[in-house]
Design a protein around this motif. Structure first.
Motif, short mmCIF file in Angstrom:
data_model
loop_
_atom_site.label_atom_id
_atom_site.label_comp_id
_atom_site.label_asym_id
_atom_site.label_seq_id
_atom_site.Cartn_x
_atom_site.Cartn_y
_atom_site.Cartn_z
N PHE A 1 21.78 59.37 21.31
CA PHE A 1 22.15 60.11 20.10
C PHE A 1 23.64 59.98 19.80
CE2 PHE A 1 18.11 62.48 20.56
CZ PHE A 1 17.64 62.28 19.28
N ASP A 2 24.46 60.03 20.83
CA ASP A 2 25.91 59.85 20.62
C ASP A 2 26.19 58.49 20.01
OD1 ASP A 2 26.40 62.36 21.64
OD2 ASP A 2 27.04 61.64 23.62
N GLN A 3 25.56 57.48 20.54
CA GLN A 3 25.75 56.12 20.02
C GLN A 3 25.28 56.04 18.57
OE1 GLN A 3 23.25 52.58 21.08
NE2 GLN A 3 25.11 52.08 22.21
N TRP A 4 24.15 56.63 18.27
CA TRP A 4 23.62 56.62 16.90
C TRP A 4 24.62 57.27 15.95
CZ3 TRP A 4 22.17 60.33 13.29
CH2 TRP A 4 21.45 59.85 12.20
N HIS A 5 25.21 58.39 16.37
CA HIS A 5 26.20 59.08 15.52
C HIS A 5 27.44 58.21 15.32
CE1 HIS A 5 24.22 62.91 14.91
NE2 HIS A 5 23.89 62.93 16.19
N ARG A 6 27.88 57.55 16.38
CA ARG A 6 29.05 56.66 16.24
C ARG A 6 28.75 55.53 15.27
NH1 ARG A 6 29.23 57.30 21.95
NH2 ARG A 6 28.37 55.20 22.22
N LEU A 7 27.56 54.96 15.33
CA LEU A 7 27.18 53.88 14.41
C LEU A 7 27.12 54.38 12.97
CD1 LEU A 7 24.49 52.03 16.52
CD2 LEU A 7 26.68 51.10 15.73
N GLN A 8 26.66 55.60 12.77
CA GLN A 8 26.62 56.18 11.43
C GLN A 8 28.04 56.33 10.88
OE1 GLN A 8 23.83 56.50 9.62
NE2 GLN A 8 22.94 55.56 11.43
N GLU A 9 28.96 56.74 11.74
CA GLU A 9 30.35 56.88 11.30
C GLU A 9 30.94 55.53 10.91
OE1 GLU A 9 32.89 59.16 13.92
OE2 GLU A 9 31.22 60.49 14.40
N VAL A 10 30.61 54.50 11.66
CA VAL A 10 31.10 53.16 11.33
C VAL A 10 30.53 52.72 9.99
CG1 VAL A 10 31.01 50.71 11.98
CG2 VAL A 10 31.48 52.46 13.72
N ARG A 11 29.27 52.96 9.76
CA ARG A 11 28.63 52.55 8.50
C ARG A 11 29.22 53.28 7.31
NH1 ARG A 11 23.49 52.50 11.97
NH2 ARG A 11 23.45 50.32 12.59
N GLN A 12 29.79 54.45 7.52
CA GLN A 12 30.39 55.21 6.44
C GLN A 12 31.85 54.82 6.18
OE1 GLN A 12 29.83 59.34 7.36
NE2 GLN A 12 27.60 59.18 7.30
N MET A 13 32.41 54.00 7.05
CA MET A 13 33.81 53.58 6.87
C MET A 13 33.92 52.64 5.69
SD MET A 13 34.98 52.93 10.81
CE MET A 13 36.73 52.87 10.48
N SER A 14 35.00 52.80 4.96
CA SER A 14 35.23 51.90 3.82
C SER A 14 35.81 50.58 4.34
CB SER A 14 36.21 52.54 2.84
OG SER A 14 37.50 52.59 3.41
N ASP A 15 35.78 49.58 3.48
CA ASP A 15 36.39 48.29 3.84
C ASP A 15 37.88 48.48 4.10
OD1 ASP A 15 33.95 47.03 3.63
OD2 ASP A 15 34.32 46.28 1.59
N ARG A 16 38.50 49.37 3.35
CA ARG A 16 39.93 49.66 3.52
C ARG A 16 40.20 50.26 4.91
NH1 ARG A 16 45.06 49.42 0.94
NH2 ARG A 16 46.33 50.58 2.40
N ASP A 17 39.33 51.19 5.35
CA ASP A 17 39.48 51.79 6.68
C ASP A 17 39.44 50.70 7.75
OD1 ASP A 17 39.54 54.38 5.63
OD2 ASP A 17 37.37 54.65 5.90
N LEU A 18 38.48 49.80 7.61
CA LEU A 18 38.33 48.73 8.58
C LEU A 18 39.53 47.78 8.55
CD1 LEU A 18 34.56 48.10 7.98
CD2 LEU A 18 35.57 49.04 10.06
N GLU A 19 39.99 47.49 7.35
CA GLU A 19 41.15 46.62 7.19
C GLU A 19 42.38 47.24 7.86
OE1 GLU A 19 43.82 45.26 3.47
OE2 GLU A 19 41.67 44.89 3.25
N ASP A 20 42.54 48.55 7.69
CA ASP A 20 43.67 49.24 8.32
C ASP A 20 43.62 49.13 9.84
OD1 ASP A 20 44.69 49.96 5.86
OD2 ASP A 20 43.96 52.04 5.96
N LEU A 21 42.43 49.12 10.38
CA LEU A 21 42.25 48.99 11.83
C LEU A 21 42.35 47.54 12.30
CD1 LEU A 21 39.27 51.45 12.36
CD2 LEU A 21 41.63 51.76 13.13
N GLY A 22 42.22 46.62 11.38
CA GLY A 22 42.27 45.21 11.74
C GLY A 22 40.97 44.73 12.38
N LEU A 23 39.86 45.38 12.02
CA LEU A 23 38.56 45.04 12.59
C LEU A 23 37.54 44.79 11.50
CD1 LEU A 23 38.41 47.84 15.31
CD2 LEU A 23 38.84 45.42 15.71
#
Length: 120
Positions: free
Chosen positions: A9-31
């Motif tokens: 369940f923890d992993q599922w929640h983490r994946l949901q958070e990643v899916r909700q990240m914007s492209d800008r958020d990911l770009e800021d992280l460099g990932l």
């Protein structure tokens, strides 16, 4: 069994958070989104194990995490390592370990290289 279910369940929640990240958020992280999903799937103790193993080579956490892209690569290698049992056994007695005792670690050559550069 309950711990395993909680981990899922923890992993599922983490994946949901990643899916909700914007492209800008990911770009800021460099990932990329794929990289973030891979990190979300990692067991939580991978980073801790990586830093413990690095200490066997005389490296401090800040030295390992300083070069961000190298650190991400180390995490990926550690997360997909086939020597988990040997690693756990070795790190249980880490204070008596030297680099020659952890030849099974796929990150050992990288740690050795980092230790050579940090000594200068």
């Amino acid at each position: 069994m309950l711990e395993r279910v909680r981990a899922i369940f923890d992993q599922w929640h983490r994946l949901q958070e990643v899916r909700q990240m914007s492209d800008r958020d990911l770009e800021d992280l460099g990932l990329t989104r794929w990289q973030m999903e891979q990190f979300a799937r990692m067991p939580e103790n991978v980073g801790e194990r990586l830093l413990q193993m690095a200490q066997v080579f005389g490296l401090e956490p800040n030295e390992v995490q300083h070069a961000y892209s190298d650190y991400l690569e180390l995490l990926d290698v550690c997360a997909h390592c086939g020597s988990l049992k040997a690693c756990k056994r070795a790190l249980a007695d880490a204070e008596h370990l030297g680099p020659e005792d952890v030849h099974f670690c796929p990150n050992a050559p990288t740690y050795e290289e980092m230790a050579r550069h940090s000594a200068h």
